[in-house]
Design a protein around this motif. Sequence first.
Motif, PDB file in Angstrom:
ATOM      1  N   ILE A 194       0.850  -1.189   0.000  1.00  0.00           N
ATOM      2  CA  ILE A 194       0.000   0.000   0.000  1.00  0.00           C
ATOM      3  C   ILE A 194       0.886   1.240   0.000  1.00  0.00           C
ATOM      4  CG2 ILE A 194      -1.738   1.312   1.278  1.00  0.00           C
ATOM      5  CD1 ILE A 194      -2.828  -1.239   0.079  1.00  0.00           C
ATOM      6  N   ARG A 195       0.503   2.239  -0.792  1.00  0.00           N
ATOM      7  CA  ARG A 195       1.251   3.493  -0.855  1.00  0.00           C
ATOM      8  C   ARG A 195       0.561   4.541   0.010  1.00  0.00           C
ATOM      9  NH1 ARG A 195       0.937   4.305  -7.041  1.00  0.00           N
ATOM     10  NH2 ARG A 195      -0.741   2.807  -6.773  1.00  0.00           N
ATOM     11  N   LEU A 196       1.263   5.024   1.011  1.00  0.00           N
ATOM     12  CA  LEU A 196       0.731   6.058   1.897  1.00  0.00           C
ATOM     13  C   LEU A 196       1.302   7.411   1.493  1.00  0.00           C
ATOM     14  CD1 LEU A 196      -0.740   7.138   4.439  1.00  0.00           C
ATOM     15  CD2 LEU A 196       1.306   6.510   5.756  1.00  0.00           C
ATOM     16  N   GLY A 197       0.418   8.377   1.302  1.00  0.00           N
ATOM     17  CA  GLY A 197       0.839   9.733   1.009  1.00  0.00           C
ATOM     18  C   GLY A 197       0.324  10.684   2.069  1.00  0.00           C
ATOM     19  N   LEU A 198       1.158  11.631   2.470  1.00  0.00           N
ATOM     20  CA  LEU A 198       0.758  12.667   3.417  1.00  0.00           C
ATOM     21  C   LEU A 198       0.912  14.020   2.736  1.00  0.00           C
ATOM     22  CD1 LEU A 198       2.559  11.534   6.726  1.00  0.00           C
ATOM     23  CD2 LEU A 198       0.270  10.935   5.930  1.00  0.00           C
ATOM     24  N   GLY A 238       5.275   8.533   1.253  1.00  0.00           N
ATOM     25  CA  GLY A 238       5.706   9.753   0.591  1.00  0.00           C
ATOM     26  C   GLY A 238       5.014  10.952   1.218  1.00  0.00           C
ATOM     27  N   ILE A 239       5.703  12.082   1.244  1.00  0.00           N
ATOM     28  CA  ILE A 239       5.168  13.285   1.893  1.00  0.00           C
ATOM     29  C   ILE A 239       5.340  14.491   0.981  1.00  0.00           C
ATOM     30  CG2 ILE A 239       5.437  14.891   3.834  1.00  0.00           C
ATOM     31  CD1 ILE A 239       6.325  12.550   5.548  1.00  0.00           C
ATOM     32  N   GLY A 240       4.268  15.252   0.824  1.00  0.00           N
ATOM     33  CA  GLY A 240       4.332  16.515   0.111  1.00  0.00           C
ATOM     34  C   GLY A 240       4.151  17.655   1.093  1.00  0.00           C
ATOM     35  N   LEU A 241       4.946  18.712   0.938  1.00  0.00           N
ATOM     36  CA  LEU A 241       4.825  19.859   1.841  1.00  0.00           C
ATOM     37  C   LEU A 241       5.161  21.149   1.101  1.00  0.00           C
ATOM     38  CD1 LEU A 241       8.037  20.481   2.439  1.00  0.00           C
ATOM     39  CD2 LEU A 241       7.764  18.735   4.185  1.00  0.00           C
ATOM     40  N   PRO A 242       4.695  22.282   1.621  1.00  0.00           N
ATOM     41  CA  PRO A 242       4.924  23.569   0.953  1.00  0.00           C
ATOM     42  C   PRO A 242       6.312  24.120   1.236  1.00  0.00           C
ATOM     43  CG  PRO A 242       3.614  23.902   2.923  1.00  0.00           C
ATOM     44  CD  PRO A 242       3.802  22.407   2.788  1.00  0.00           C
ATOM     45  N   GLY A 243       7.302  23.432   0.752  1.00  0.00           N
ATOM     46  CA  GLY A 243       8.696  23.796   0.954  1.00  0.00           C
ATOM     47  C   GLY A 243       9.564  22.841   0.154  1.00  0.00           C
ATOM     48  N   ALA A 244      10.826  22.765   0.478  1.00  0.00           N
ATOM     49  CA  ALA A 244      11.740  21.879  -0.239  1.00  0.00           C
ATOM     50  C   ALA A 244      12.849  21.426   0.695  1.00  0.00           C
ATOM     51  CB  ALA A 244      12.343  22.601  -1.450  1.00  0.00           C
ATOM     52  N   TYR A 299      10.036   9.489   1.708  1.00  0.00           N
ATOM     53  CA  TYR A 299      10.316  10.291   0.515  1.00  0.00           C
ATOM     54  C   TYR A 299       9.536  11.595   0.613  1.00  0.00           C
ATOM     55  CZ  TYR A 299      12.140   5.861  -1.120  1.00  0.00           C
ATOM     56  OH  TYR A 299      12.857   4.688  -1.225  1.00  0.00           O
ATOM     57  N   ILE A 300      10.220  12.719   0.406  1.00  0.00           N
ATOM     58  CA  ILE A 300       9.609  14.032   0.589  1.00  0.00           C
ATOM     59  C   ILE A 300       9.824  14.881  -0.660  1.00  0.00           C
ATOM     60  CG2 ILE A 300       9.656  16.181   1.927  1.00  0.00           C
ATOM     61  CD1 ILE A 300      10.489  14.615   4.359  1.00  0.00           C
ATOM     62  N   LEU A 326       5.481   9.106  -4.849  1.00  0.00           N
ATOM     63  CA  LEU A 326       6.905   9.428  -4.688  1.00  0.00           C
ATOM     64  C   LEU A 326       7.805   8.195  -4.531  1.00  0.00           C
ATOM     65  CD1 LEU A 326       6.898  12.602  -2.381  1.00  0.00           C
ATOM     66  CD2 LEU A 326       7.582  12.468  -4.785  1.00  0.00           C
ATOM     67  N   PRO A 327       7.502   7.261  -3.638  1.00  0.00           N
ATOM     68  CA  PRO A 327       8.392   6.093  -3.495  1.00  0.00           C
ATOM     69  C   PRO A 327       8.503   5.295  -4.792  1.00  0.00           C
ATOM     70  CG  PRO A 327       6.909   6.265  -1.620  1.00  0.00           C
ATOM     71  CD  PRO A 327       6.405   7.230  -2.637  1.00  0.00           C
ATOM     72  N   GLU A 328       7.377   5.192  -5.515  1.00  0.00           N
ATOM     73  CA  GLU A 328       7.367   4.464  -6.785  1.00  0.00           C
ATOM     74  C   GLU A 328       8.303   5.129  -7.793  1.00  0.00           C
ATOM     75  OE1 GLU A 328       5.166   1.259  -8.934  1.00  0.00           O
ATOM     76  OE2 GLU A 328       5.182   1.857  -6.846  1.00  0.00           O
ATOM     77  N   MET A 329       8.218   6.445  -7.868  1.00  0.00           N
ATOM     78  CA  MET A 329       9.067   7.195  -8.785  1.00  0.00           C
ATOM     79  C   MET A 329      10.543   6.989  -8.455  1.00  0.00           C
ATOM     80  SD  MET A 329       9.551  11.286  -9.267  1.00  0.00           S
ATOM     81  CE  MET A 329      10.680  11.245  -7.854  1.00  0.00           C
TER      82      MET A 329
END
Length: 317
Positions: free
Chosen positions: A2-6, A62-68, A102-103, A303-306
């Motif tokens: 399962i792919r978890l994204g935040l 994988g995590i997405g956030l408003p930054g880098a 992965y972020i 993200l992890p898949e990529m």
Amino acid sequence: MIRLGLDIGGTKIEAVAMNAHNDIVYQKRIFTPTESYEVFLNAIVTLIKTVKVEVTQSLSIGIGLPGAISPETGKIKNCNCLILNGKDLKADLSFAVHQPIYIANDADCFTLSEAMDGAGANHPTVFGVIMGTGCGGGITVNGQLLSGPNAIAGEWGHNTLPQYSVESDGPPQPCYCGKDNCIERYISGTGFTKRYHQRYGSRLKNSDELQAIHIIKKKRMGEESAVEHYNHFVDMCARSLASIINILDPHAIVLGGGLSNIDELYEDIPKLLNQYVFSDVCNTKIMKAKFGDSSGVRGACWLPEMHKVYESKQQQE
């Protein structure tokens, strides 16, 4: 697996788990803790552990956030969730949950989602655009996020508005980044409404009229000020996107964020692109995001898949 994204935002954190068929099998939202980094980290760890219990299968995260993530330090930079800046979130989370994390920037996640199974699927190069509170962007090439030595690929919102002039575009617009006339100050949702107030504020009867949706309603009713403001907005969008097309020449540009819901844009912007693109014809598709507000968190799932595909190609080379 399962792919978890935040998807981490300034006020909420959304968790989504997707199966191998890209179906959402679990979803949960919590408020974003802003008291301290320690409280924030604990909340994320608790959320991940909760999902593991509920899903009862192994997870990629994988995590997405408003930054880098700074390539120099490995720590978060340019994040509007201020408690994260200067912190090594990736290492701290990986240690706490005992697995790789992965972020990526939230605009990158949006673009990845739309390139993988959204509006931009089957297009070799995709430029993803978020026109909301700000004006972010991301780039994918053959399903891989483009990333450079400064971790700022796709940050078109902080380029100067192309062909800016006081006569046509009004007085200079200062940006929080310290520069004037950034694209973000003109074609983000914030810029769209603020500049309408600057130009026509004396005519407004109540604050509701400052909301983008009300300005568009007035435009559709033929109100002169709203029509004029919208037409100028479309011209600035065309100028700004043409500057991207002249450099990147993407097969598809996918729009997201609040202003992407203005359906007329997908007919009106292409009409003006030929004026600004260095070509006899512009074949780049301008498309609306398939997954809307869910694209960011879905992209985090990808993200992890990529990264696995990228690492496999690196090994082959």
